[in-house]
Design a protein around this motif. Structure first.
Motif, PDB file in Angstrom:
ATOM      1  N   SER A   1       0.833  -1.209   0.000  1.00 51.99           N
ATOM      2  CA  SER A   1       0.000   0.000   0.000  1.00 51.99           C
ATOM      3  C   SER A   1       0.866   1.257   0.000  1.00 51.99           C
ATOM      4  N   ALA A   2       2.018   1.201   0.658  1.00 53.37           N
ATOM      5  CA  ALA A   2       2.947   2.338   0.639  1.00 53.37           C
ATOM      6  C   ALA A   2       3.495   2.552  -0.767  1.00 53.37           C
ATOM      7  N   VAL A   3       3.850   1.458  -1.435  1.00 53.34           N
ATOM      8  CA  VAL A   3       4.367   1.563  -2.798  1.00 53.34           C
ATOM      9  C   VAL A   3       3.339   2.238  -3.700  1.00 53.34           C
ATOM     10  N   LYS A   4       2.067   1.855  -3.571  1.00 61.40           N
ATOM     11  CA  LYS A   4       1.013   2.477  -4.388  1.00 61.40           C
ATOM     12  C   LYS A   4       0.932   3.975  -4.119  1.00 61.40           C
ATOM     13  N   LEU A   5       1.019   4.352  -2.855  1.00 59.79           N
ATOM     14  CA  LEU A   5       0.982   5.775  -2.504  1.00 59.79           C
ATOM     15  C   LEU A   5       2.163   6.507  -3.127  1.00 59.79           C
ATOM     16  N   TYR A   6       3.360   5.986  -2.954  1.00 51.76           N
ATOM     17  CA  TYR A   6       4.558   6.644  -3.485  1.00 51.76           C
ATOM     18  C   TYR A   6       4.450   6.831  -4.992  1.00 51.76           C
ATOM     19  N   GLU A   7       4.024   5.799  -5.686  1.00 46.62           N
ATOM     20  CA  GLU A   7       3.913   5.896  -7.143  1.00 46.62           C
ATOM     21  C   GLU A   7       2.825   6.897  -7.542  1.00 46.62           C
ATOM     22  N   ARG A   8       1.714   6.918  -6.808  1.00 44.04           N
ATOM     23  CA  ARG A   8       0.644   7.889  -7.096  1.00 44.04           C
ATOM     24  C   ARG A   8       1.132   9.317  -6.891  1.00 44.04           C
ATOM     25  N   LEU A   9       2.038   9.514  -5.929  1.00 50.20           N
ATOM     26  CA  LEU A   9       2.568  10.847  -5.643  1.00 50.20           C
ATOM     27  C   LEU A   9       3.704  11.253  -6.587  1.00 50.20           C
ATOM     28  N   GLY A  10       4.122  10.346  -7.465  1.00 49.29           N
ATOM     29  CA  GLY A  10       5.133  10.699  -8.463  1.00 49.29           C
ATOM     30  C   GLY A  10       6.520  10.137  -8.224  1.00 49.29           C
ATOM     31  N   PHE A  11       6.699   9.360  -7.183  1.00 44.26           N
ATOM     32  CA  PHE A  11       7.998   8.710  -6.985  1.00 44.26           C
ATOM     33  C   PHE A  11       8.201   7.680  -8.085  1.00 44.26           C
ATOM     34  N   GLU A  12       9.424   7.618  -8.578  1.00 43.98           N
ATOM     35  CA  GLU A  12       9.770   6.640  -9.610  1.00 43.98           C
ATOM     36  C   GLU A  12      10.852   5.718  -9.075  1.00 43.98           C
ATOM     37  N   ARG A  13      10.842   4.484  -9.578  1.00 52.02           N
ATOM     38  CA  ARG A  13      11.856   3.514  -9.150  1.00 52.02           C
ATOM     39  C   ARG A  13      13.239   4.054  -9.467  1.00 52.02           C
ATOM     40  N   ALA A  14      14.116   3.927  -8.516  1.00 62.09           N
ATOM     41  CA  ALA A  14      15.525   4.316  -8.663  1.00 62.09           C
ATOM     42  C   ALA A  14      16.342   3.055  -8.420  1.00 62.09           C
ATOM     43  N   PHE A  15      16.425   2.235  -9.436  1.00 63.94           N
ATOM     44  CA  PHE A  15      17.049   0.914  -9.324  1.00 63.94           C
ATOM     45  C   PHE A  15      18.489   0.990  -8.813  1.00 63.94           C
ATOM     46  N   ASP A  16      19.165   2.077  -9.150  1.00 50.95           N
ATOM     47  CA  ASP A  16      20.570   2.213  -8.747  1.00 50.95           C
ATOM     48  C   ASP A  16      20.725   2.461  -7.247  1.00 50.95           C
ATOM     49  N   THR A  17      19.618   2.682  -6.542  1.00 52.55           N
ATOM     50  CA  THR A  17      19.703   2.890  -5.089  1.00 52.55           C
ATOM     51  C   THR A  17      19.163   1.698  -4.302  1.00 52.55           C
ATOM     52  N   ASP A  18      18.777   0.628  -5.001  1.00 52.46           N
ATOM     53  CA  ASP A  18      18.302  -0.579  -4.317  1.00 52.46           C
ATOM     54  C   ASP A  18      19.383  -1.127  -3.396  1.00 52.46           C
ATOM     55  N   VAL A  19      18.961  -1.706  -2.300  1.00 52.23           N
ATOM     56  CA  VAL A  19      19.879  -2.374  -1.370  1.00 52.23           C
ATOM     57  C   VAL A  19      19.235  -3.682  -0.928  1.00 52.23           C
ATOM     58  N   HIS A  20      20.040  -4.556  -0.379  1.00 52.95           N
ATOM     59  CA  HIS A  20      19.534  -5.797   0.195  1.00 52.95           C
ATOM     60  C   HIS A  20      19.679  -5.742   1.709  1.00 52.95           C
ATOM     61  N   ASN A  21      18.638  -6.155   2.386  1.00 54.23           N
ATOM     62  CA  ASN A  21      18.664  -6.319   3.835  1.00 54.23           C
ATOM     63  C   ASN A  21      18.483  -7.811   4.071  1.00 54.23           C
ATOM     64  N   GLY A  22      19.599  -8.501   4.215  1.00 60.03           N
ATOM     65  CA  GLY A  22      19.537  -9.959   4.245  1.00 60.03           C
ATOM     66  C   GLY A  22      19.084 -10.435   2.883  1.00 60.03           C
ATOM     67  N   ASP A  23      18.020 -11.213   2.848  1.00 62.99           N
ATOM     68  CA  ASP A  23      17.503 -11.728   1.576  1.00 62.99           C
ATOM     69  C   ASP A  23      16.377 -10.869   1.003  1.00 62.99           C
ATOM     70  N   VAL A  24      16.108  -9.722   1.626  1.00 63.15           N
ATOM     71  CA  VAL A  24      15.017  -8.848   1.180  1.00 63.15           C
ATOM     72  C   VAL A  24      15.566  -7.719   0.311  1.00 63.15           C
TER      73      VAL A  24
END
Length: 178
Positions: A136-159
């Motif tokens: 639900s947070a992802v839907k909100l962020y995308e509705r507000l205009g946030f775009e995926r920034a793949f170069d800033t992805d990180v892993h927290n363990g296996d997530v």
């Protein structure tokens, strides 16, 4: 609670840390059954350390009738937010809205405030990280205009913790059109 009252978004006072921690833990409590028990315990500890720590540039709260109902932390960079370099513009962390007042636009108000504050810091983007469990947070962020920034992805363990970025110079979020 009377939702007809105005939501006030402001800087948190130091004595409000416990109330802020309680709002965040309430909001994130829905993930307690999804996460492995130790990961949830560690997550709660991380939340408390962040609430009581010195890192944020701003601790933003949403208040209705003198009760804190939402919170967000704004950091100057990923170094101050997470302890690792990479993002040299403001980062939102631990955006939370109390479970009993969701769907009232409070998260949007908190993000708008963080965006305005980021502009005053001279930034042109605002970043955040989230995972798929927070759909639900992802839907909100995308509705507000946030775009995926793949170069800033990180892993927290296996997530996979996905990066998102909002262009502050082009977003309708700051003109009130969302």
């Amino acid at each position: 609670m009377d939702y007809s009252q105005e939501v006030i978004v402001r800087e948190a006072y130091e004595h409000e840390q416990e109330a802020i921690a309680n709002v965040i833990l309430d909001a994130y409590g829905q993930y307690a059954t999804i996460l492995p028990e130790q990961r949830w315990i560690d997550y709660q500890d991380s939340i408390r350390k962040s609430v009581y720590g010195d890192g944020p540039e701003a601790r933003i709260v949403a208040v209705i009738q003198d009760k804190i109902v939402g919170s967000a932390q704004l950091f100057r960079s990923s170094e101050t937010a997470y302890g690792h370099s990479g993002i040299q513009s403001p980062v939102i962390r631990l955006l939370a809205v109390a479970s009993d007042v969701r769907g009232k636009g409070i998260a949007t108000l908190l993000i708008q405030d963080a965006a305005r504050r980021s502009l005053t810091l001279g930034a042109t983007t605002l970043n955040l990280h989230t995972s798929d469990m927070m759909a639900s947070a992802v839907k909100l962020y995308e509705r507000l205009g946030f775009e995926r920034a793949f170069d800033t992805d990180v892993h927290n363990g296996d997530v996979l913790v996905k990066g998102y970025c909002l262009n502050l110079l082009e977003t309708p979020l700051l003109s009130g059109v969302v």
